[in-house]
Design an enzyme around this catalytic site. Sequence first.
Site, PDB file in Angstrom:
ATOM      1  N   LYS A 213     -15.490  -3.313 -11.318  1.00  0.00           N
ATOM      2  CA  LYS A 213     -14.348  -2.772 -10.594  1.00  0.00           C
ATOM      3  C   LYS A 213     -13.159  -2.807 -11.531  1.00  0.00           C
ATOM      4  O   LYS A 213     -12.794  -3.862 -12.061  1.00  0.00           O
ATOM      5  CB  LYS A 213     -14.081  -3.624  -9.374  1.00  0.00           C
ATOM      6  CG  LYS A 213     -12.993  -3.056  -8.504  1.00  0.00           C
ATOM      7  CD  LYS A 213     -13.010  -3.741  -7.171  1.00  0.00           C
ATOM      8  CE  LYS A 213     -11.968  -3.165  -6.257  1.00  0.00           C
ATOM      9  NZ  LYS A 213     -11.913  -3.922  -5.016  1.00  0.00           N
ATOM     10  N   ARG A 223      -4.978   1.376   0.130  1.00  0.00           N
ATOM     11  CA  ARG A 223      -4.056   0.277   0.477  1.00  0.00           C
ATOM     12  C   ARG A 223      -3.194   0.659   1.668  1.00  0.00           C
ATOM     13  O   ARG A 223      -2.830  -0.204   2.460  1.00  0.00           O
ATOM     14  CB  ARG A 223      -3.252  -0.128  -0.756  1.00  0.00           C
ATOM     15  CG  ARG A 223      -4.194  -0.748  -1.798  1.00  0.00           C
ATOM     16  CD  ARG A 223      -3.513  -1.242  -3.043  1.00  0.00           C
ATOM     17  NE  ARG A 223      -4.528  -1.686  -4.003  1.00  0.00           N
ATOM     18  CZ  ARG A 223      -4.306  -1.941  -5.274  1.00  0.00           C
ATOM     19  NH1 ARG A 223      -3.071  -1.808  -5.761  1.00  0.00           N
ATOM     20  NH2 ARG A 223      -5.269  -2.336  -6.071  1.00  0.00           N
ATOM     21  N   LYS A 236      -3.577  -6.357 -10.097  1.00  0.00           N
ATOM     22  CA  LYS A 236      -4.850  -7.072 -10.025  1.00  0.00           C
ATOM     23  C   LYS A 236      -5.504  -7.213 -11.402  1.00  0.00           C
ATOM     24  O   LYS A 236      -6.705  -7.415 -11.503  1.00  0.00           O
ATOM     25  CB  LYS A 236      -5.777  -6.365  -9.029  1.00  0.00           C
ATOM     26  CG  LYS A 236      -5.185  -6.305  -7.611  1.00  0.00           C
ATOM     27  CD  LYS A 236      -6.200  -5.835  -6.565  1.00  0.00           C
ATOM     28  CE  LYS A 236      -5.589  -5.881  -5.159  1.00  0.00           C
ATOM     29  NZ  LYS A 236      -6.565  -5.514  -4.102  1.00  0.00           N
ATOM     30  N   LYS A 267     -16.710   1.298  -9.755  1.00  0.00           N
ATOM     31  CA  LYS A 267     -15.564   1.716  -8.943  1.00  0.00           C
ATOM     32  C   LYS A 267     -14.298   1.704  -9.783  1.00  0.00           C
ATOM     33  O   LYS A 267     -14.074   0.696 -10.469  1.00  0.00           O
ATOM     34  CB  LYS A 267     -15.421   0.722  -7.786  1.00  0.00           C
ATOM     35  CG  LYS A 267     -14.285   0.986  -6.833  1.00  0.00           C
ATOM     36  CD  LYS A 267     -14.290  -0.062  -5.771  1.00  0.00           C
ATOM     37  CE  LYS A 267     -13.151   0.128  -4.801  1.00  0.00           C
ATOM     38  NZ  LYS A 267     -13.136  -0.918  -3.790  1.00  0.00           N
TER      39      LYS A 267
HETATM   40  C1  PBG Z   1     -10.208  -4.533  -2.601  1.00  0.00           C
HETATM   41  C2  PBG Z   1     -10.681  -3.155  -2.344  1.00  0.00           C
HETATM   42  C3  PBG Z   1     -10.180  -2.011  -2.982  1.00  0.00           C
HETATM   43  C4  PBG Z   1     -10.840  -0.928  -2.414  1.00  0.00           C
HETATM   44  C5  PBG Z   1     -11.772  -1.424  -1.501  1.00  0.00           C
HETATM   45  N1  PBG Z   1     -11.662  -2.816  -1.475  1.00  0.00           N
HETATM   46  C6  PBG Z   1      -9.216  -1.903  -4.076  1.00  0.00           C
HETATM   47  C7  PBG Z   1      -7.874  -2.468  -3.937  1.00  0.00           C
HETATM   48  O1  PBG Z   1      -7.222  -2.339  -2.905  1.00  0.00           O
HETATM   49  O2  PBG Z   1      -7.435  -3.049  -4.917  1.00  0.00           O
HETATM   50  C8  PBG Z   1     -10.559   0.493  -2.773  1.00  0.00           C
HETATM   51  C9  PBG Z   1     -11.275   1.546  -2.016  1.00  0.00           C
HETATM   52  C10 PBG Z   1     -10.676   2.891  -2.162  1.00  0.00           C
HETATM   53  O3  PBG Z   1      -9.672   3.102  -2.883  1.00  0.00           O
HETATM   54  O4  PBG Z   1     -11.215   3.821  -1.556  1.00  0.00           O
HETATM   55  N2  PBG Z   1     -11.097  -5.548  -2.387  1.00  0.00           N
END
Ligand code: PBG
Length: 343
Positions: A213, A223, A236, A267
Site C-alpha cells: 500500500k 477519506r 501516512k 493499492k
Molecule cells: C486506510 C484505507 C485507505 C483506503 C481504504 N482503507 C487509504 C487511506 O485512507 O489512507 C483507500 C480506499 C480508496 O481510496 O478507495 N486503511
Amino acid sequence: MNRHTPIGTAMQRSVDEITQGRRLRRMRKADWSRRLVQENRLTVDDLIWPVFAIEGENRRESIAAMPGVERLSPDLLAREAERAARLGIPALAIFPNVDMSLRDETGSNILVADNLINRATRAIKDAVPEIGVITDVALDPFTSHGHDGILRDGIIVNDETVAQIAAAAVLQAEAGADVIAPSDMMDGRIGAIRDALDAAGHQDVAIMSYATKFASAFYGPYREAIGTGGLLKGDKKTYYIDPANTDEAVRETEQDLAEGADMIMVKPGLPYLDIVHRLKATFAVPTFAYQVSGEYAMIEAASANGWLDGERAMMESLLAFKRAGCDGILTYFAPRVAELLQR
Ligand code: PBG
C-alpha cells in the site's frame, strides 16, 4: 517538406520488403478475428465490490467526490448484497463510516463486537450467506486522528496497533467475515492476525494482505466517504510505502506471504500496474489490486464533463489490471461492470 512530393518516392523499400510479409493488422481486420486472438478477458468473477456502511435503518447518503457511490445502513447493504449475488459478483469489501462520537485516540470502537462494520457483516451474511465478505481491519475509521494505528507522542506505535487489530480480526471473523484484509501496513500484522484467528478456531478465515500500500494522493475521495478527510493530521508516510519504490514492495510481499497471507493486494491500482506485474511474476500467488477512490473519481469527473467515454474508460482500465496479472480487482464500478457484462 514539399507537399507536392508523391508519398511513394519517400520510401526506399516497399512495405512488403520492410515487413517481410508479417502484417499484424491481418488479425485485427474483423470482429471475429479480434475476438479469437484476444489474450485477456474481464469477467464478473474478477470483481470485488467495496461498499460503505453508516448507522441507522433505511438510510443512504451520497458522497460528493464519488458520484454514484453511497453510504448505506446495514439493512440497505443487505439489499445490495442480494443484488451483487444476482449479478454474480463473488465478494464485497466493507468500510464503515463510524459515528464521530465513537472515534477516539486509540480507535477503541474496533474492539466492540457489535460495532458498525460487524453489524453490516452480519446483515449481509444473514441475507446472502453465499457471498464473500472481506473486512478491512485498519484503525482509521475508528480513530479521532484518522491514522491507521494508535498515535502516541506523534508516532504511530506498531506493536500495540498490531495487538489491537489482531483482536479486532477475531471479532470480524465471528461476525461472519470470510476474509480479513488488513490495510494498515504495520510490521508483523499478518502473522499476528493468523495466530489470533487460529487460536479462536477460525482456521478457514483467509487473509488478503494489502501487501503493498503506497502513500498515495489517490485516496482523497475515500477519506470523504469514511469521514477521515478533515481529521487526518500529517500524512501516512511513516507506514505506507514510498511511491518511488519497487524492491520494497517485493520485500513487503515476501514477508506477508511468509507470515501467512493467502492473497496479496496492490493499492492504488492503475498507477501501480508495474508492481502487480512484478509481484505476480515473482510470487505466483493470488494477486489483487484496488482501483481506489481517486481513480474512480477521475474517470467519473472526466466522463461527466464529456471529456471521455466513461463506460469505455471503465472497461479499459479494468482490462488493464487483468493484462498486468491481477486475479481480481476491487472496484467501485463492480455492479455497473457486472450489469454491462450481463448484456
Ligand atoms: C486506510 C484505507 C485507505 C483506503 C481504504 N482503507 C487509504 C487511506 O485512507 O489512507 C483507500 C480506499 C480508496 O481510496 O478507495 N486503511
